[in-house]
Every structure is written in C-alpha cells, then in structure tokens.
Design a protein around this motif. Structure first.
Motif, short mmCIF file in Angstrom:
data_model
loop_
_atom_site.label_atom_id
_atom_site.label_comp_id
_atom_site.label_asym_id
_atom_site.label_seq_id
_atom_site.Cartn_x
_atom_site.Cartn_y
_atom_site.Cartn_z
N SER A 193 0.83 -1.20 0.00
CA SER A 193 0.00 0.00 0.00
C SER A 193 0.87 1.26 0.00
O SER A 193 0.61 2.22 -0.72
N VAL A 194 1.94 1.24 0.80
CA VAL A 194 2.84 2.40 0.85
C VAL A 194 3.54 2.58 -0.50
O VAL A 194 3.61 3.69 -1.04
N VAL A 195 4.01 1.46 -1.06
CA VAL A 195 4.72 1.55 -2.34
C VAL A 195 3.77 2.05 -3.44
O VAL A 195 4.14 2.92 -4.24
N ALA A 196 2.54 1.53 -3.43
CA ALA A 196 1.58 1.97 -4.45
C ALA A 196 1.27 3.46 -4.31
O ALA A 196 1.19 4.19 -5.31
N GLU A 197 1.17 3.93 -3.08
CA GLU A 197 0.90 5.36 -2.89
C GLU A 197 2.08 6.21 -3.37
O GLU A 197 1.90 7.22 -4.05
N ALA A 198 3.30 5.76 -3.02
CA ALA A 198 4.50 6.51 -3.43
C ALA A 198 4.61 6.54 -4.96
O ALA A 198 4.93 7.57 -5.55
N ASP A 199 4.30 5.42 -5.58
CA ASP A 199 4.32 5.31 -7.04
C ASP A 199 3.37 6.33 -7.67
O ASP A 199 3.73 7.05 -8.59
N ARG A 200 2.17 6.35 -7.12
CA ARG A 200 1.15 7.25 -7.68
C ARG A 200 1.55 8.72 -7.46
O ARG A 200 1.40 9.55 -8.35
N LEU A 201 2.08 9.02 -6.27
CA LEU A 201 2.50 10.39 -6.00
C LEU A 201 3.61 10.81 -6.96
O LEU A 201 3.61 11.92 -7.48
N ALA A 202 4.56 9.88 -7.19
CA ALA A 202 5.66 10.19 -8.11
C ALA A 202 5.12 10.48 -9.50
O ALA A 202 5.56 11.41 -10.18
N GLN A 203 4.14 9.68 -9.92
CA GLN A 203 3.55 9.90 -11.26
C GLN A 203 2.84 11.25 -11.35
O GLN A 203 2.73 11.83 -12.41
#
Ligand code: SF4
Length: 460
Positions: A193-203
């Motif tokens: 969940s943390v990685v997915a959130e970070a991924d989305r924020l980076a995008q």
C-alpha cells in the motif's frame, strides 16, 4: 479528510471567510498545542456567528482528549471527529451520508504486535483510569484507523513533496507522552500500500517523499517483518521519478546496521537521520522510561556517521523533566557539545495529565525550564554556526521551493540536509542569466555564505 470530502463532491477552499463548512484539525500533544487548537476553534467560531460559515467541525487529537468538553464549552461546534473515525467527516459535515451506509470503509484493524499487547496489559493504553477525573475523550475506544493507497488524498504540501504516513500509534512507554492514548497501539500500513501510494505520488509530480509515523523504525514489526523500514526504503528508492526519500522520528535503539547500510547504498535515500533522543542523562532517561544515556548514544552516533558518510543528524530534547537536577542538565549540555548535531530542537517539559510523569514530584518552575532550554539552544547555536560555515564553497543539489517567505528579493530552497518545514533554509541570491528558476525543480548550487542556521547559495 480532504480527499474524502473532495471525492464526495465538496469544493475545498483555504480561505475560512469563503467556506460554508469549516473543519479545524487539532493537535493535543502538549499544552501549548492544545491552547493553539482551542484558539483556532474560537477564531473559526467567529466565522459562524459573524460570517458565512454554517457549520463548524472539530477533528483530531483534541477530540480524542476533550470530546465532551469541546461540545459542552464551545456551543458553535456542530460535530467532532476523533483520530479513529476519520470517515465520519462526511456525516459530520453533511457532505455525504453516515459512514455505516458505505461499503468501501478505510478502517483497518491489524493485529497488534506483542510489545503493544504487553503494554496494554500494563495499562499503557487505558483511558479508564482517567475517566473519573479529567479525561473526557473517547473512553476505552482506542483509535485503530489506518489509511491505505485506496483512500482518496489531496496534498496539503507543494506539489513536489509529500509526506507518507507508514504507521500509526505507538507502543513505547515514554512517561511524558500521551500520544499512545490519543493515537492507539502501533500498527503498520501494508508494504504494498505504501509503495503503491508513493508510485502514484511520483507519477503526479512528487519528487521528494518524507516517511512519517510516531515510530518509523518499528515499521513492519507487527507483520513479523525484520528491517521493514530498510526494505521499504529500498523499494521506494527504485521508483524512477522520485529524487529524495527520507524518514523522520527514528527510535534510538531501533536503528539497525541494515538500515544504515541501506541509507548509505542508495543515492535517493537522503543521508539524513532524525533521532529524537529526549535527554542524555541515564537517570533522567530511566525516569522517562526510554533507556540509554550519553555513552551509548555517542557510540551509536559514531556508528551512524561511520556507516553513512556525510550524514546529517537531527535530534530533539526535553528539558526540565520532573526532578532534572543541575548536574543531570549539565550532562545533557556536555553531550550536546560532544555529539555536535547538525540540527537540534529543545522543548520545555510540558506536564500532561494522563502521562505517567504527571504524578512525579520535584517539578521545575516554568522559569527555570525556560532558562535551561535557552542555555541548551545557545550551545547548539555555536555548533550550528561552525557546521554551517564549513559548508561554504561546497556544492549541493537544491530543491527550489519558490520566493523567500522573508523577502521577495530572494528565492529559497532546501538541500538533502534539510527536511521540509523543520530545518533551516537555503536562500538563493544569484543564478545564471540563462536560467529561469522554477519552484519544484532541482538545481546544482554552491554555498556562498553561512549564518547560524541558514545558508546562502548561488545556482550554478
Ligand atoms: S516513542 Fe514518541 S510517540 Fe511513542 S511514547 Fe515515546 S515520545 Fe510518545
């Protein structure tokens, strides 16, 4: 809360005078924070009695602590939302139906870790024992809310940086602190969940991520994960569009070799550690139920600096803990002189009803506490001055944040040595003619001047 409200159709505004509904999110950690929260609620109540606002909602830690009293003493408040019932913001504001009618509840109940269960057995999270006296919060019901990557989110920070909360609550027994009673037992968000959130924020354009939680270094322990924070940092460092990743609030004895190795190995993980030590005298630390002492801390700082070259080290201390003798305070001063932190905060002890230290005797006068706080900050000022001076002439990557808050003639930004909002600043007074500096972009810079805490640089 902003994300949930926006998804339900609310339009957000930063200007209280334009709002139909005002939400005050509060802090209740120490007395000055409680006072600031109450002042803000009263100020916002003015928009209801003499302005456009029709509804006033109070959310956050003050509600966990003084739920009934807020409703009783401030009649302008229409609804309260504690830290464990964030989804109720929709019903409280009237923007959407009550949470119980929804199917996508973000409430997550995770197994607590053994340390938390042991602390619970010792009464660490109990609110009943204060219920008869002054505690008017949500008695017995500890918050267990934890957001995840599916929770709608709106950044309150500039678009290039974001905080990610990786865990919530705390199982430590620090005697001056009521956070565990306000935020509940320690629980980590799921790794994916943390990685997915970070991924989305980076995008979406975020380039710097700061991981937070009451205790980030315990991340994953409740899943049985060893070195969870190090593994998470490694994973985040692999996200292409991110440039800086850091974490705050490390617990001193939870800093592992693997964590230090991970920081040292990855360029994107800032060589930056924030380790609140709270004191350096072993006897005070024992009364704080934190353990450690100057010798142990100096050894561990030496290890951190050895393993992470060019490490920036931040800490904070509490001065004036009940019974702190002049000798114990001197031990702290000597330690600060020797440890030479890059950044340091000193806070006056704040007596909190509900914390174990509240029952200790030999309380110091506020005047004496303030004298000690200023004295300690004076020592750090000299250390900081020298450290900053040594940076003159060196080159760093700078994240430009925009026009300086102090004067429109200067720009300001941060290097990897500066965590957002808490550390000093880098003022930019010179850049090549062909460059038009943009906030949120990185530039190579050279430090040209140093002050006690702030730096001046030119963009190369
Ligand atoms: S580790 Fe931090 S949040 Fe947890 S009890 Fe101690 S001071 Fe409070």
């Amino acid at each position: 809360m902003m994300g949930m409200l926006a998804r339900a159709g609310a339009e957000l505004t930063r200007r209280a005078e334009d709002a139909d509904i005002i939400v005050v999110n509060t802090c209740s950690f120490i007395e000055s924070a409680q006072q600031e929260s109450v002042n803000t609620i009263l100020e916002m109540a003015g928009h209801k009695t003499g302005g456009k606002a029709k509804k006033l909602v109070v959310a956050g830690c003050l509600v966990e602590r003084f739920r009934d009293q807020i409703r009783k003493d401030i009649p302008e408040v229409d609804a309260v939302v504690g830290t464990g019932e964030l989804e109720n913001i929709l019903a409280a504001t009237g923007v959407a139906p009550p949470a119980s009618t929804r199917s996508d509840s973000p409430f997550v109940v995770l197994p607590s870790r053994p340390e938390g269960d042991a602390r619970a057995a010792q009464g660490r999270f109990s609110r009943e024992k204060w219920a008869q006296e002054s505690w008017t919060g949500a008695v017995g019901d500890l918050p267990n809310y934890l957001y995840d990557d599916a929770t709608p989110r709106i950044l309150a920070t500039p678009g290039h940086m974001a905080y990610i909360k990786i865990a919530e609550g705390c199982d430590h027994p620090c005697t001056f602190c009521i956070i565990p009673q306000l935020r509940g037992q320690f629980r980590s968000r799921r790794f994916e969940s943390v990685v997915a959130e970070a991924d989305r924020l980076a995008q979406s354009g975020v380039r710097e991520i700061t991981l937070i939680g009451q205790d980030t270094t315990c991340y994953g322990e409740d899943f049985g994960l060893k070195d969870g924070l190090a593994l998470l940092l490694e994973k985040l460092a692999a996200i292409e569009d991110l440039r800086w990743v850091r974490f705050l609030y490390a617990y001193p004895n939870k800093i592992t070799g693997k964590l230090l190795e991970t920081i040292a190995q990855h360029e994107k993980i800032c060589s930056y550690m924030d380790v609140p030590l709270q004191h350096a005298s072993a006897s005070v630390l024992k009364r704080m139920k934190r353990g450690g002492g100057a010798d142990v801390f100096l050894r561990s700082i030496a290890k951190m600096r050895r393993m992470v070259p060019d490490l920036t080290l931040r800490t904070s201390f509490i001065v004036g803990f009940p019974g702190e003798t002049e000798k114990e305070f001197e031990e702290l001063c000597d330690f600060v002189r020797e440890a030479k932190f890059d950044w340091m905060g000193a806070f006056a002890y704040s007596d909190q009803d509900g914390a174990d230290a509240y029952g200790l005797d030999k309380k110091l006068s506020p005047r004496e506490i303030e004298r000690r706080r200023k004295h300690l900050m004076g020592i750090q000022r000299q250390i900081s001055k020298k450290k900053k001076k040594a940076l003159v002439g060196r080159e760093f990557d700078l994240l430009l944040e925009g026009e300086s808050e102090e004067t429109e003639l200067l720009l300001e930004g941060r290097t990897a040595m500066h965590a957002p909002e808490i550390d000093g600043k880098v003022f930019v007074n010179d850049f090549p003619e062909e460059i038009e500096p943009h906030p949120g972009q990185f530039y190579r810079c050279q430090i040209t001047e140093a002050h006690d805490y702030d730096l001046v640089a030119k963009i190369l």
